[in-house]
Enzyme design. Sequence first.
Site, PDB file in Angstrom:
ATOM      1  N   ASP A 288       0.808  -1.434   0.351  1.00  0.00           N
ATOM      2  CA  ASP A 288       0.090  -0.078  -0.258  1.00  0.00           C
ATOM      3  C   ASP A 288       0.837   0.776   0.239  1.00  0.00           C
ATOM      4  O   ASP A 288       1.673   1.511   0.860  1.00  0.00           O
ATOM      5  CB  ASP A 288      -1.010   0.200   1.097  1.00  0.00           C
ATOM      6  CG  ASP A 288      -0.624  -0.355   2.489  1.00  0.00           C
ATOM      7  OD1 ASP A 288       0.554  -0.579   2.724  1.00  0.00           O
ATOM      8  OD2 ASP A 288      -0.976   0.652   3.505  1.00  0.00           O
ATOM      9  N   GLU A 466      12.357   2.155   6.348  1.00  0.00           N
ATOM     10  CA  GLU A 466      11.385   1.559   6.986  1.00  0.00           C
ATOM     11  C   GLU A 466      11.529   1.524   5.127  1.00  0.00           C
ATOM     12  O   GLU A 466      11.613   0.215   4.249  1.00  0.00           O
ATOM     13  CB  GLU A 466       9.910   1.958   6.384  1.00  0.00           C
ATOM     14  CG  GLU A 466       8.568   1.807   5.852  1.00  0.00           C
ATOM     15  CD  GLU A 466       7.199   2.247   6.010  1.00  0.00           C
ATOM     16  OE1 GLU A 466       7.226   1.744   5.599  1.00  0.00           O
ATOM     17  OE2 GLU A 466       7.644   3.364   5.467  1.00  0.00           O
TER      18      GLU A 466
END
Length: 511
Positions: A288, A466
């Site tokens: 996503d 991340e």
Amino acid sequence: MTTKSTNTSSPFTTAQIDAVRAYIKRTWKTLTRSHEHLLQSAKDTKLEHKKESRWLVYISPSEESPNVQSVLERSLSAKDMQQLEIRTLPTEVEAIKEHGLLYLPGPYVVPGGRFNEMYGWDSYFILLGLLRDGESELAQSQVDQLLYQVQHYGTILNANRTYMLSRSQPPVLSMMVLALFQHTQDEEWLKSALPMLEQFYYYWVVPPHLNPATGLSRFYAFGEGPAPEVLFSERDEEGRSHYDRVKEYYQRFEIEDYDVTLFYDRENDELTRLFYKGDRTMRESGFDITNRFGPFSIDILHYAPVCLNSLLYQMEQDLAQIYNILGNEELVKQWRDRADIRRDRIDRCLWDEEKGLYLDYHFQSGKRRRYEFATTFYPLWLGIASDAQAQGVVENLSLFEAPGGIFTSTRVTGNQWDAPFGWAPLTMVAVQGLYRYGYHDEGDRIARNFLTMVIEEFQRHGTLVEKYDVERCSAKVSDEICFGYSSNEVGFGWTNGVVLELLAALNLYEV
């Protein structure tokens, strides 16, 4: 299966590697959540919270509420307990009016930053890091909390918040169980995990996750309407939510990838019920956001994804292996037969001979979507590809290879799961897939490029994050992301795990 480099030279100094390893070792502690951290865990920056109100923690209806309350009171100070409210989870998800944390009985590692809860597929890469780092008790607990989720909440959740009860994440549980078993050799525990493994498997292989016409599975979230965490937390500098930006995109651009009227009512400037179903489902996929299934991946409901069906093949193989360990030859054959059938279906529907890539399959049109995505490496990683198919993917490696590792896709869309961004999990998948089929030089090169980028950025900023811009080899990504959340979270669980795996693969990691 070879998972290591044959090259022993290092582009990094011992001091550089030691500094990164020391950081990772420290962050396992800061990323761990347990009963003692329950107040910290319950706090959620992704939802609005009234200052004077308590943070909610929900426990499973199958738990004894007084017992859990007693355990928590022994673990927490009276001051912390006063800021929490423990509730029993309603049997119907729709009955939840106020969202909160879902109780887990043991310690677990969170990804970091805004992700202050346990995530499904993140946990696999975290587990690999914990095992590499000798954190055996925490590794055991990480897997046990996922098994608990299946037993008490029905499946492995996107994350342990009530607003994620209606969606799961990519199925990596069997791989985690076997990875842990390789360290413990605990056959009693392995046997005890089987009911949850099979329950989780069947979550994915019956409707609505199953497409009967192909025998392949799809992602499918059960919730309705806007995702609560997206409405509140995924806003730009002008205060527009992700959904506001999507509507603006639909107003401005012609969409050729799908019938936009299914997802957007132009006359009333409203996103449809099916849009929100697709949006939630895209989040179940773990990717996503990307344009892999059309803009914002909203058409994901109509696809058999390469990643999901590859992981289900692996789950079938893993269950065969577990029954083999436990000595049940009849069930070994049943699970291997299932894997063989799925492999044939993957070959028929997902392999594109002309492109030399694995591509997602659109159920309704019967066509593969020509969107090059790094999940094409999954069938190599998991041993599904033939030698010729693996060679085809390798001949297309230049589409994905970047100065800092692997591009997620070949398209620049303003989404974080497209170019120019790269992520640790997909890098590891590609590297291990290349190794598996004997492409050691290519795997080494990608692993070294990724580690070089990560270590150099660590030296500049002192953190692992991340995701990265693998074109510019930079952790600064926010200005390039137009949809969803644009921050780059620090921690970071799966980056930690993959860094340790790749260092080990390059023979640069010694316990």
